[in-house]
Design a protein around this motif. Structure first.
Motif, PDB file in Angstrom:
ATOM      1  N   PRO A  53     -45.643 -46.135  37.484  1.00 16.94           N
ATOM      2  CA  PRO A  53     -45.387 -44.550  37.720  1.00 16.94           C
ATOM      3  C   PRO A  53     -46.720 -44.008  37.804  1.00 16.94           C
ATOM      4  CG  PRO A  53     -43.752 -45.748  36.154  1.00 16.94           C
ATOM      5  CD  PRO A  53     -44.827 -46.732  36.389  1.00 16.94           C
ATOM      6  N   ASP A  54     -47.748 -44.293  36.882  1.00 16.81           N
ATOM      7  CA  ASP A  54     -48.749 -43.656  36.870  1.00 16.81           C
ATOM      8  C   ASP A  54     -49.720 -43.752  38.234  1.00 16.81           C
ATOM      9  OD1 ASP A  54     -48.665 -42.936  34.199  1.00 16.81           O
ATOM     10  OD2 ASP A  54     -49.718 -44.603  33.450  1.00 16.81           O
ATOM     11  N   VAL A  55     -49.558 -44.927  38.830  1.00 21.33           N
ATOM     12  CA  VAL A  55     -50.111 -45.024  40.214  1.00 21.33           C
ATOM     13  C   VAL A  55     -49.560 -44.403  41.246  1.00 21.33           C
ATOM     14  CG1 VAL A  55     -50.716 -46.712  41.936  1.00 21.33           C
ATOM     15  CG2 VAL A  55     -51.165 -47.530  39.479  1.00 21.33           C
ATOM     16  N   LYS A  56     -48.411 -44.326  41.087  1.00 21.78           N
ATOM     17  CA  LYS A  56     -47.470 -43.686  42.114  1.00 21.78           C
ATOM     18  C   LYS A  56     -47.733 -42.206  42.166  1.00 21.78           C
ATOM     19  CE  LYS A  56     -42.723 -43.461  43.748  1.00 21.78           C
ATOM     20  NZ  LYS A  56     -41.420 -43.769  43.586  1.00 21.78           N
ATOM     21  N   ARG A  61     -50.363 -37.254  44.136  1.00 27.14           N
ATOM     22  CA  ARG A  61     -51.226 -36.036  43.885  1.00 27.14           C
ATOM     23  C   ARG A  61     -52.371 -36.014  45.173  1.00 27.14           C
ATOM     24  NH1 ARG A  61     -50.521 -37.311  38.417  1.00 27.14           N
ATOM     25  NH2 ARG A  61     -52.585 -38.380  38.411  1.00 27.14           N
ATOM     26  N   LYS A  62     -52.855 -37.179  45.264  1.00 29.92           N
ATOM     27  CA  LYS A  62     -53.942 -37.362  46.324  1.00 29.92           C
ATOM     28  C   LYS A  62     -53.361 -36.940  47.713  1.00 29.92           C
ATOM     29  CE  LYS A  62     -56.888 -40.607  44.090  1.00 29.92           C
ATOM     30  NZ  LYS A  62     -57.525 -41.750  44.338  1.00 29.92           N
ATOM     31  N   ILE A  63     -52.217 -37.496  48.003  1.00 27.93           N
ATOM     32  CA  ILE A  63     -51.542 -37.022  49.120  1.00 27.93           C
ATOM     33  C   ILE A  63     -51.339 -35.395  49.333  1.00 27.93           C
ATOM     34  CG2 ILE A  63     -49.335 -37.277  50.661  1.00 27.93           C
ATOM     35  CD1 ILE A  63     -49.552 -40.370  49.627  1.00 27.93           C
ATOM     36  N   LYS A  64     -51.024 -34.998  48.325  1.00 25.89           N
ATOM     37  CA  LYS A  64     -50.545 -33.513  48.107  1.00 25.89           C
ATOM     38  C   LYS A  64     -51.720 -32.596  48.376  1.00 25.89           C
ATOM     39  CE  LYS A  64     -46.953 -30.954  46.139  1.00 25.89           C
ATOM     40  NZ  LYS A  64     -46.227 -30.881  44.850  1.00 25.89           N
ATOM     41  N   ARG A  65     -52.780 -33.197  47.631  1.00 24.01           N
ATOM     42  CA  ARG A  65     -54.134 -32.641  47.833  1.00 24.01           C
ATOM     43  C   ARG A  65     -54.698 -32.665  49.446  1.00 24.01           C
ATOM     44  NH1 ARG A  65     -58.030 -34.683  43.655  1.00 24.01           N
ATOM     45  NH2 ARG A  65     -56.026 -35.981  43.134  1.00 24.01           N
TER      46      ARG A  65
END
Length: 165
Positions: A53-56, A61-65
């Motif tokens: 879940p942490d990696v996901k 977050r990276k995708i959203k940014r």
């Protein structure tokens, strides 16, 4: 050779590949068999693993940014369509072109407004000129009449008689 099959969604391409493989030499058929074996080994060695879940969450977050709004995407796609290599460079050029278009539109609006004002001024001056031409014609006629009267009064054949009434 009967055990070698190539599966493709397009049946026409599959038939063309089968014909090419049948007409190929033994060396090419051997390369094809080896590549099929390697692909089976690669597929069998891969295990399906679900991310923690942490990696996901980190990936999301990276995708959203990194996701861009539709406005910047539009300009980047327009820039790429215009032949600019870098989307950022194309974005800047597109933005500058948009500013130039805005400035030209504003300038043309102001010129059109000034043109309308100039037309009104020309119309006003034309009416003043027409009035002055009428006044000039009246003054010219009046001057001609007075000159005729002066000519008559200054004529050497005229005699002056004073009448007492």
């Amino acid at each position: 050779m009967c055990c070698l099959r190539f599966r493709c969604a397009d049946k026409e391409q599959e038939a063309l590949f089968d014909d090419a493989l049948r007409n190929a030499g033994e060396e090419y058929q051997k390369i094809f068999r080896e590549s099929i074996g390697v692909s089976y080994l690669i597929n069998s060695g891969i295990q399906s693993v679900s991310p923690s879940p942490d990696v996901k969450a980190s990936l999301l977050r990276k995708i959203k940014r990194s996701s861009k709004n539709s406005f910047s995407l539009f300009f980047e796609q327009a820039a790429l369509a215009l032949g600019f290599g870098s989307p950022k460079f194309g974005f800047v050029v597109s933005l500058l072109l948009l500013i130039v278009v805005g400035e030209v539109t504003t300038y043309s609006f102001l010129v059109h407004k000034d043109f309308g004002t100039s037309e009104r001024q020309i119309s006003l001056y034309e009416s003043k000129i027409a009035e002055q031409q009428l006044r000039l014609a009246a003054l010219t006629t009046d001057l001609q009449q007075k000159e005729e009267m002066i000519n008559v009064l200054q004529s050497p054949t005229i005699e002056m008689v004073i009448l007492n009434v």
